[in-house]
Design a protein around this motif. Structure first.
Motif: not given
Length: 197
Positions: A146-154
């Protein structure tokens, strides 16, 4: 099974100028700090992964599945993994064809293994890609975390190969804690009894 679980970090994009290797390198650094895994980074750009597939299903063909010789090291890495972190961008609201091809050439290599996602992109941070991958890998009997990492506007939130957010490393540790728990539990289960599927 006193040895550490084997973690394979997959660079899912093969696009020219891709950012994935920088993200995968940072994730590998976090996993090294975490200390629960033996870590390998696998870059799909290093392998011959055709889009055309054999008629037989890899689920039923087993070791006799006719993969290209250039894919042997990839298959070996996936076979030996206890857990995966898939690093993916978001292309047109989904994940890259290179990643789908690598998944489809395999089946048992994903079964009863833990998978986490680290995504990057524009405003959504690659979350659509991760959601689509959850559906696909669940079909292959993988266990997604469930715990992912997302990087918006990298392109504005990373500098020098590292995220600017001071919270990113903490989120990575949470992901790795959960991935380690599942990897250890599933490895014990696979050794105790073959997965019924």
């Amino acid at each position: 099974m006193d040895n550490k679980p084997q973690l394979v970090i997959i660079v899912g994009s093969v696009r020219e100028g891709r950012f994935g290797p920088a993200v995968a390198s940072w994730v590998a650094e976090q996993a090294g700090t975490h200390g629960a895994f033996d870590v390998t980074v696998v870059d799909l750009a290093d392998f011959d992964i055709p889009l055309a597939l054999p008629a037989a299903s890899p689920k039923y063909a087993g070791d006799g599945y006719p993969r290209p010789a250039g894919m042997a090291a990839l298959t070996s890495a996936l076979d030996g993994a206890d857990a995966f972190v898939v690093v993916t961008p978001e292309y047109n609201h989904s994940y890259p064809a290179s990643l789908k091809a690598a998944i489809d050439w395999h089946f048992t290599q994903w079964t009863a293994k833990a998978v986490a996602f680290v995504s990057y992109g524009g405003a959504a941070g690659g979350r659509h890609a991760a959601l689509h991958l959850e559906n696909v890998l669940t079909e292959l009997h993988a266990v997604t975390i469930r715990e992912g990492l997302a990087f918006p506007n990298y392109f504005t939130t990373w500098q020098g190969g590292r995220p600017l957010s001071p919270e990113a490393a903490g989120y990575a540790m949470t992901l790795l804690d959960q991935l380690s728990w599942w990897a250890t539990a599933l490895r014990s289960a696979r050794h105790a009894e073959p997965f019924p599927g």
